[in-house]
Design a protein around this motif. Structure first.
Motif, PDB file in Angstrom:
ATOM      1  N   LEU A 165      -0.221  56.168 -35.716  1.00 17.97           N
ATOM      2  CA  LEU A 165       0.910  56.904 -35.147  1.00 17.97           C
ATOM      3  C   LEU A 165       1.035  58.258 -35.842  1.00 17.97           C
ATOM      4  N   ILE A 166       1.138  59.316 -35.049  1.00 17.92           N
ATOM      5  CA  ILE A 166       1.213  60.675 -35.590  1.00 17.92           C
ATOM      6  C   ILE A 166       2.673  61.093 -35.746  1.00 17.92           C
ATOM      7  N   LEU A 167       2.972  61.721 -36.883  1.00 19.95           N
ATOM      8  CA  LEU A 167       4.302  62.280 -37.107  1.00 19.95           C
ATOM      9  C   LEU A 167       4.299  63.738 -36.654  1.00 19.95           C
ATOM     10  N   ILE A 168       5.229  64.102 -35.785  1.00 16.40           N
ATOM     11  CA  ILE A 168       5.288  65.463 -35.272  1.00 16.40           C
ATOM     12  C   ILE A 168       6.660  66.066 -35.541  1.00 16.40           C
ATOM     13  N   SER A 169       6.718  67.398 -35.559  1.00 11.57           N
ATOM     14  CA  SER A 169       7.947  68.115 -35.858  1.00 11.57           C
ATOM     15  C   SER A 169       8.290  69.073 -34.726  1.00 11.57           C
ATOM     16  N   GLU A 170       9.589  69.389 -34.614  1.00  7.65           N
ATOM     17  CA  GLU A 170      10.017  70.407 -33.663  1.00  7.65           C
ATOM     18  C   GLU A 170       9.849  71.811 -34.238  1.00  7.65           C
ATOM     19  N   VAL A 172       0.570  69.316 -28.311  1.00  5.63           N
ATOM     20  CA  VAL A 172       1.183  69.464 -26.991  1.00  5.63           C
ATOM     21  C   VAL A 172       1.662  68.090 -26.552  1.00  5.63           C
ATOM     22  N   GLU A 173       2.960  67.972 -26.270  1.00  3.15           N
ATOM     23  CA  GLU A 173       3.485  66.710 -25.755  1.00  3.15           C
ATOM     24  C   GLU A 173       3.113  66.586 -24.281  1.00  3.15           C
ATOM     25  N   VAL A 174       2.475  65.488 -23.937  1.00  2.00           N
ATOM     26  CA  VAL A 174       1.980  65.282 -22.575  1.00  2.00           C
ATOM     27  C   VAL A 174       2.968  64.409 -21.808  1.00  2.00           C
ATOM     28  N   VAL A 175       3.453  64.932 -20.696  1.00  2.00           N
ATOM     29  CA  VAL A 175       4.396  64.215 -19.833  1.00  2.00           C
ATOM     30  C   VAL A 175       3.658  63.834 -18.558  1.00  2.00           C
ATOM     31  N   LEU A 196      -5.546  62.128 -26.326  1.00  2.00           N
ATOM     32  CA  LEU A 196      -4.148  61.704 -26.409  1.00  2.00           C
ATOM     33  C   LEU A 196      -3.959  60.602 -27.455  1.00  2.00           C
ATOM     34  N   LYS A 197      -2.864  60.736 -28.218  1.00  2.00           N
ATOM     35  CA  LYS A 197      -2.521  59.735 -29.231  1.00  2.00           C
ATOM     36  C   LYS A 197      -1.010  59.526 -29.252  1.00  2.00           C
ATOM     37  N   PRO A 198      -0.552  58.333 -29.682  1.00  2.00           N
ATOM     38  CA  PRO A 198       0.898  58.106 -29.793  1.00  2.00           C
ATOM     39  C   PRO A 198       1.468  58.896 -30.971  1.00  2.00           C
ATOM     40  N   ALA A 199       2.681  59.415 -30.792  1.00  2.64           N
ATOM     41  CA  ALA A 199       3.332  60.205 -31.842  1.00  2.64           C
ATOM     42  C   ALA A 199       4.821  59.927 -31.826  1.00  2.64           C
ATOM     43  N   ILE A 200       5.480  60.273 -32.926  1.00  9.91           N
ATOM     44  CA  ILE A 200       6.929  60.092 -33.031  1.00  9.91           C
ATOM     45  C   ILE A 200       7.516  61.317 -33.720  1.00  9.91           C
ATOM     46  N   LEU A 240       9.387  58.254 -29.261  1.00 11.19           N
ATOM     47  CA  LEU A 240       7.942  58.048 -29.120  1.00 11.19           C
ATOM     48  C   LEU A 240       7.422  58.852 -27.933  1.00 11.19           C
ATOM     49  N   VAL A 241       6.281  59.528 -28.140  1.00 11.82           N
ATOM     50  CA  VAL A 241       5.679  60.340 -27.082  1.00 11.82           C
ATOM     51  C   VAL A 241       4.162  60.238 -27.184  1.00 11.82           C
TER      52      VAL A 241
END
Length: 534
Positions: free
Chosen positions: A286-291, A308-311, A331-335, A345-346
């Motif tokens: 799980l990847i940790l991401i920041s704003e 890049v958050e994929v929708v 693509l990988k899961p991130a939070i 979760l994204v």
């Protein structure tokens, strides 16, 4: 202990000496307006006490159940006795009468009302509740709950409230917050709260304070990433569903808040941190991401510019799908580890070589590198030009010959140095090793440079005069040769400018090579295993 004495209630009024009366220790009212007391005392002097006091017999004396203000005014008026009605009341009945009697008066402070309500609730075996107090006083249960909440004010906020610096609406909004936030909210009750004197501050409307709290304190529970019913997420806090600091739980108190929100930001963020820890344990890689777009220091959290958050939703009809709507092999899961989306979760693409999601950024990075290279080259060229011009000036000064007598030359040098600006004199001081390393524009060193002519010989004076004339043009790179004093001097003294320029270019290249080698030696790559642990 019940202090009631067995006496028969008297329906008629009797006059009792003031010396035989004592005020009740349970009376919620503790403060009395001095001006109002004096007005009442004046009325009593002329008309007497029109409404008798209500008392009860306790330990051989008469305790005032209601009428403490009239009692104090009668003493001021100089009366010896006062009319009273004697009743047989228990402690609970007396306290209840005092609260009901006080709540019907406009001049009783809300904080004292709150203390009276709390005294009723704390009575042993009295079986009081907010609803029962509301029924006996004729007030709504919400009114009683809000009054009681005032007792949660921290001392600075309570002092400001009782002193009249803030109103009851301001005080109630502050009392609903955790102690750590009350001081900040109290500061935002005033315009100019950084003013030196309190007289310079003005109280803002309660609506503005409410807006600040809703924007900066209350946290919406509408779309939190964790379950509001989970009691094990943060055991010491319990579940959000049963938390009294949740606005939706205590509707009697938070009547003005529409959305279900948390009023304790500290607890809210601890639950988010616990939720993130649980997700990391359950989801591998799980990847940790920041704003945030940039993050200082080494951290496993990826900044916003590197993912890049994929929708996964379809593009609008007739329009091409945006990069964030397209899938790729990276693509990988991130939070989210911070910001408004913390804990969500994204799916993200964090591979900057991806042609699907980072094509535009790759082009921007390429343009940025090109611009940076061009700017570096331009700066290097300007630096070489200035170095060349200073060297050219130095070579020209070596060929200056004295034509006047020494004293005449000294006078010309004096005028030339005095005509220089402070900036040019500082450059002159640097050329003659007079500059202060801590302060390149030191006034004393500049003035010392202006006196160089005093000890110079004839040859030195001639050089000094030409140096003063050419110093300003040495830093300029845009003048034409026909108008450039330095170029004119170079032609006059027959200096080979091409050879000089080539020598300076070689020196700059050698410096750049040594600097690049030193930088490469200092940069040691961090092993991937160590970076992963961090």
């Amino acid at each position: 202990m019940n202090t009631k004495e067995e006496v028969k209630s008297l329906q008629e009024y009797v006059n009792v000496p003031l010396a035989g009366l004592v005020e009740s220790s349970t009376n919620p009212r503790k403060t009395f307006d001095e001006e109002g007391l004096e007005e009442l005392a004046e009325s009593i002097r002329s008309k007497g006490v029109l409404s008798p006091l209500l008392t009860r017999k306790v330990n051989g004396h008469f305790e005032i159940v209601s009428g403490a203000r009239r009692y104090r005014a009668a003493r001021r008026a100089g009366l010896d006795e006062i009319p009273v009605r004697i009743g047989a009341f228990t402690d609970e009945e007396a306290l209840e009468i005092q609260i009901i009697e006080n709540i019907q008066r406009d001049d009783v402070h809300p904080f004292e009302e709150a203390q009276g309500f709390r005294a009723l609730l704390d009575r042993e075996n009295a079986d009081y509740s907010i609803e029962k107090i509301a029924a006996k006083t004729g007030k709504g249960a919400s009114f009683i709950a809000k009054r009681l909440k005032l007792l949660d004010l921290t001392k600075p906020a309570a002092d400001a409230f009782t002193a009249g610096h803030i109103g009851v609406e301001h005080a109630l909004l502050i009392a609903k917050l955790v102690p750590g936030m009350q001081e900040k909210a109290l500061a935002h009750c005033f315009d100019g709260y950084f003013a030196a004197n309190e007289s310079e501050r003005s109280l803002v409307p309660a609506s503005r304070l409410r807006a600040w709290i809703e924007q900066n304190v209350y946290l919406s529970l509408k779309s939190v990433p964790f379950s509001k019913d989970d009691e094990r997420l943060l055991p010491e806090a319990g579940s959000c569903s049963n938390c009294p600091k949740r606005t939706g739980f205590n509707t009697l108190l938070f009547t003005e808040v529409k959305d279900d929100s948390c009023s304790d930001a500290g607890c809210f963020n601890r639950k988010l941190d616990a939720h993130i820890t649980q997700r990391i344990e359950k989801i591998p890689n799980l990847i940790l991401i920041s704003e945030k777009y940039t993050i200082a220091g080494e951290t496993p959290i990826i900044p916003r510019r590197n993912y890049v958050e994929v929708v996964t939703r379809k593009a609008k009809k007739g329009k091409e799908a945006r990069p964030e709507q397209r899938l790729c092999d990276h693509l990988k899961p991130a939070i989210y580890a911070d910001g408004m989306e913390k804990g969500r979760l994204v799916k993200v693409c964090a591979d900057r070589t991806c042609k699907v999601h980072f094509r535009e950024q790759q082009q921007q990075d390429k343009q940025h590198l090109q611009f940076k290279a061009e700017k570096t080259a331009a700066n290097r060229k300007a630096k070489q030009t200035i170095s060349f011009r200073h060297r050219l000036m130095a070579d020209g000064l070596k060929r200056v010959k004295p034509q006047f007598g020494t004293e005449q030359m000294r006078m010309v040098a004096c005028f030339a140095l005095r005509a220089l600006s402070h900036e040019l004199v500082c450059r002159l001081a640097k050329r003659h090793d007079l500059q202060n390393p801590k302060d390149p524009r030191d006034y004393q060193m500049a003035e010392k440079a202006r006196t160089l002519y005093k000890k110079a010989n004839a040859a030195g004076l001639a050089v000094l005069i030409f140096e003063a004339m050419l110093l300003g043009s040495a830093e300029r790179t845009s003048e034409s040769k026909d108008e450039d004093p330095l170029s004119i001097a170079a032609a006059l003294f027959k200096i080979d400018t091409k050879a000089l320029r080539a020598n300076i270019a070689r020196e700059e290249q050698e410096k750049a090579r040594k600097k690049a080698k030193k930088t490469a030696d200092n940069e040691k790559p961090i092993p991937k295993a160590e970076l992963a642990r961090k």
